[in-house]
Design an enzyme around this catalytic site. Structure first.
Site, PDB file in Angstrom:
ATOM      1  N   SER A  38       0.869  -1.189   0.000  1.00 59.07           N
ATOM      2  CA  SER A  38       0.000   0.000   0.000  1.00 59.07           C
ATOM      3  C   SER A  38       0.895   1.224   0.000  1.00 59.07           C
ATOM      4  O   SER A  38       1.762   1.368   0.869  1.00 59.07           O
ATOM      5  CB  SER A  38      -0.873   0.024   1.256  1.00 59.07           C
ATOM      6  OG  SER A  38      -1.337   1.349   1.479  1.00 59.07           O
ATOM      7  N   HIS A  63      -1.575  -1.634  -3.961  1.00 60.36           N
ATOM      8  CA  HIS A  63      -2.807  -1.352  -3.220  1.00 60.36           C
ATOM      9  C   HIS A  63      -2.933   0.165  -3.031  1.00 60.36           C
ATOM     10  O   HIS A  63      -2.019   0.815  -2.515  1.00 60.36           O
ATOM     11  CB  HIS A  63      -2.722  -2.070  -1.873  1.00 60.36           C
ATOM     12  CG  HIS A  63      -3.959  -1.991  -1.055  1.00 60.36           C
ATOM     13  ND1 HIS A  63      -5.036  -2.830  -1.236  1.00 60.36           N
ATOM     14  CD2 HIS A  63      -4.301  -1.171  -0.022  1.00 60.36           C
ATOM     15  CE1 HIS A  63      -5.987  -2.542  -0.357  1.00 60.36           C
ATOM     16  NE2 HIS A  63      -5.557  -1.535   0.394  1.00 60.36           N
ATOM     17  N   ASP A  69      -5.082   3.124  -1.324  1.00 63.28           N
ATOM     18  CA  ASP A  69      -6.060   3.429  -0.277  1.00 63.28           C
ATOM     19  C   ASP A  69      -6.678   4.801  -0.501  1.00 63.28           C
ATOM     20  O   ASP A  69      -6.016   5.825  -0.318  1.00 63.28           O
ATOM     21  CB  ASP A  69      -5.374   3.385   1.095  1.00 63.28           C
ATOM     22  CG  ASP A  69      -5.093   1.961   1.526  1.00 63.28           C
ATOM     23  OD1 ASP A  69      -6.037   1.161   1.547  1.00 63.28           O
ATOM     24  OD2 ASP A  69      -3.923   1.641   1.822  1.00 63.28           O
ATOM     25  N   MET A 112      -9.251   7.559   0.688  1.00 62.63           N
ATOM     26  CA  MET A 112      -9.969   7.948   1.910  1.00 62.63           C
ATOM     27  C   MET A 112     -10.585   9.335   1.739  1.00 62.63           C
ATOM     28  O   MET A 112      -9.925  10.236   1.223  1.00 62.63           O
ATOM     29  CB  MET A 112      -8.986   7.981   3.078  1.00 62.63           C
ATOM     30  CG  MET A 112      -8.270   6.661   3.294  1.00 62.63           C
ATOM     31  SD  MET A 112      -7.089   6.795   4.639  1.00 62.63           S
ATOM     32  CE  MET A 112      -6.560   5.086   4.768  1.00 62.63           C
ATOM     33  N   HIS A 148      -8.812   0.440  -3.159  1.00 64.69           N
ATOM     34  CA  HIS A 148      -9.594   0.201  -1.944  1.00 64.69           C
ATOM     35  C   HIS A 148     -10.317   1.506  -1.594  1.00 64.69           C
ATOM     36  O   HIS A 148      -9.705   2.436  -1.053  1.00 64.69           O
ATOM     37  CB  HIS A 148      -8.628  -0.241  -0.824  1.00 64.69           C
ATOM     38  CG  HIS A 148      -9.291  -0.478   0.491  1.00 64.69           C
ATOM     39  ND1 HIS A 148      -8.576  -0.655   1.658  1.00 64.69           N
ATOM     40  CD2 HIS A 148     -10.601  -0.574   0.845  1.00 64.69           C
ATOM     41  CE1 HIS A 148      -9.414  -0.847   2.660  1.00 64.69           C
ATOM     42  NE2 HIS A 148     -10.646  -0.800   2.194  1.00 64.69           N
ATOM     43  N   MET A 174     -12.357   3.720   0.532  1.00 66.31           N
ATOM     44  CA  MET A 174     -12.900   3.958   1.873  1.00 66.31           C
ATOM     45  C   MET A 174     -13.623   5.301   1.828  1.00 66.31           C
ATOM     46  O   MET A 174     -13.170   6.301   2.402  1.00 66.31           O
ATOM     47  CB  MET A 174     -11.765   3.957   2.909  1.00 66.31           C
ATOM     48  CG  MET A 174     -11.249   2.565   3.212  1.00 66.31           C
ATOM     49  SD  MET A 174      -9.630   2.575   3.978  1.00 66.31           S
ATOM     50  CE  MET A 174      -8.619   2.738   2.529  1.00 66.31           C
ATOM     51  N   MET A 234     -10.632  -6.215   6.781  1.00 65.77           N
ATOM     52  CA  MET A 234      -9.810  -5.234   7.486  1.00 65.77           C
ATOM     53  C   MET A 234      -9.373  -5.838   8.817  1.00 65.77           C
ATOM     54  O   MET A 234     -10.216  -6.332   9.576  1.00 65.77           O
ATOM     55  CB  MET A 234     -10.611  -3.951   7.768  1.00 65.77           C
ATOM     56  CG  MET A 234     -10.916  -3.079   6.574  1.00 65.77           C
ATOM     57  SD  MET A 234      -9.483  -2.525   5.624  1.00 65.77           S
ATOM     58  CE  MET A 234      -8.417  -1.826   6.893  1.00 65.77           C
ATOM     59  N   GLY A 265      -8.531   3.712   8.037  1.00 63.10           N
ATOM     60  CA  GLY A 265      -8.308   5.155   8.177  1.00 63.10           C
ATOM     61  C   GLY A 265      -6.834   5.539   8.232  1.00 63.10           C
ATOM     62  O   GLY A 265      -6.467   6.610   7.768  1.00 63.10           O
ATOM     63  N   GLY A 278      -2.526   4.090   8.258  1.00 65.88           N
ATOM     64  CA  GLY A 278      -1.511   3.053   8.216  1.00 65.88           C
ATOM     65  C   GLY A 278      -0.852   2.931   9.584  1.00 65.88           C
ATOM     66  O   GLY A 278      -1.074   3.764  10.475  1.00 65.88           O
ATOM     67  N   GLY A 279      -0.089   1.895   9.773  1.00 67.83           N
ATOM     68  CA  GLY A 279       0.729   1.775  10.979  1.00 67.83           C
ATOM     69  C   GLY A 279      -0.004   1.382  12.250  1.00 67.83           C
ATOM     70  O   GLY A 279       0.514   1.586  13.349  1.00 67.83           O
ATOM     71  N   ASP A 316      -5.872  -6.848   5.195  1.00 64.64           N
ATOM     72  CA  ASP A 316      -5.362  -5.483   5.121  1.00 64.64           C
ATOM     73  C   ASP A 316      -5.292  -4.838   6.504  1.00 64.64           C
ATOM     74  O   ASP A 316      -6.321  -4.630   7.147  1.00 64.64           O
ATOM     75  CB  ASP A 316      -6.305  -4.682   4.201  1.00 64.64           C
ATOM     76  CG  ASP A 316      -5.817  -3.278   3.918  1.00 64.64           C
ATOM     77  OD1 ASP A 316      -4.715  -2.929   4.353  1.00 64.64           O
ATOM     78  OD2 ASP A 316      -6.564  -2.532   3.248  1.00 64.64           O
ATOM     79  N   GLY A 317      -4.064  -4.515   6.917  1.00 61.45           N
ATOM     80  CA  GLY A 317      -3.881  -3.731   8.133  1.00 61.45           C
ATOM     81  C   GLY A 317      -3.029  -4.405   9.192  1.00 61.45           C
ATOM     82  O   GLY A 317      -3.336  -5.498   9.637  1.00 61.45           O
ATOM     83  N   GLY A 318      -1.929  -3.743   9.538  1.00 59.88           N
ATOM     84  CA  GLY A 318      -1.110  -4.208  10.653  1.00 59.88           C
ATOM     85  C   GLY A 318      -0.260  -5.438  10.365  1.00 59.88           C
ATOM     86  O   GLY A 318       0.143  -6.143  11.299  1.00 59.88           O
ATOM     87  N   GLY A 374       1.705  -1.739   4.352  1.00 53.59           N
ATOM     88  CA  GLY A 374       2.027  -0.330   4.133  1.00 53.59           C
ATOM     89  C   GLY A 374       3.286   0.080   4.852  1.00 53.59           C
ATOM     90  O   GLY A 374       4.391   0.068   4.302  1.00 53.59           O
TER      91      GLY A 374
END
Ligand code: DX5
Ligand code: ZN
Length: 224
Positions: A8, A33, A35, A37, A66, A68, A137, A142, A144-145, A175-177, A197
């Site tokens: 991402s 990817h 993102d 938003m 993606h 959002m 998710m 909302g 990254g990180g 997706d995420g973490g 990401g």
């Protein structure tokens, strides 16, 4: 199914997107990817179709968009025109989900549905045969990180069982973490596509991290 890595670019260096794309390609990533938003569905604002178009002109890797955003139906065409190959919308943003899916499919691109961490899997029961990808998710969307929510391991396993019980081949994207420590566990739970990401772009050598993540994915697949 081939297991894929989707960096991402949310936390990439936007002053040198060309270098970041090169790193993604040289590292051997499978797709990019993106993102999107809107500051409404999620608190953060990222980028729009112009950036997607610029990226499209610099790479032939598939672009995994993606969305959002609220009212995603209003934005589908502009992201497809900009070069998106997969358009994923959130279940939580669609009052008329079936219509949104149909709109994406009519355009001839792949259609994904994303679920927030707290959204149960049964909401996809009547649309599962119409989608190409299910995105789970594993953080609240909302930013990254953030930290991977551990309860999501069970959700991944269950989602994979549901997908396997259907004839249609549907990719399961997580997706995420995701980091170098939890990656193999995520693959073993059933992920087909893994998004990453900050693990990649907050390092000094994104290309090396991508190679390491790809190696971990290959190893995890071999063990299974
Ligand atoms: C979160 C986004 C993710 C995120 C991934 O809302 O959908 O794609 O940027 O970033 P990391 O890997 O840093 O959690
Ligand atoms: Zn994402």
């Amino acid at each position: 199914m081939l297991k894929k890595l989707a960096p991402s670019i949310l936390d990439a260096d936007f002053t040198c997107l060309r270098c970041e794309i090169k790193a993604i390609e040289n590292g051997g990533a499978d797709l990019i990817h993106l993102d999107i938003m809107d500051g409404h569905f999620v608190p953060n604002i990222s980028f729009g179709p112009n950036i997607v178009r610029s990226i499209r002109s610099k790479t032939s890797l598939p672009l995994d968009v993606h969305l959002m955003v609220e009212n995603p139906i209003n934005h589908i065409d502009s992201f497809i025109k900009a070069g998106g190959d997969i358009i994923t919308v959130h279940y939580e943003t669609c009052l008329h989900l079936d219509r949104v899916i149909q709109t994406i499919r009519d355009r001839g691109v792949k259609c994904g549905i994303a679920l927030n961490p707290a959204t149960p899997l049964n909401v996809i029961e009547y649309i599962i045969n119409k989608i190409d990808l299910l995105l789970l998710m594993t953080v609240n969307p909302g930013y990254g990180g953030q930290k991977f929510i551990p309860e999501m391991f069970n959700k991944i396993t269950r989602a994979k069982e549901i997908i396997n019980s259907h004839k249609k081949s549907i990719e399961l994207e997580i997706d995420g973490g995701i980091n170098l420590e939890n990656l193999s566990q995520v693959i073993n739970a059933g992920a087909d596509i893994v998004v990453a990401g900050q693990t990649i772009f907050r390092s000094t050598k994104p290309e090396e991290i991508i190679k390491r993540m790809k190696a971990i994915i290959r190893e995890s697949v071999k063990i299974n």
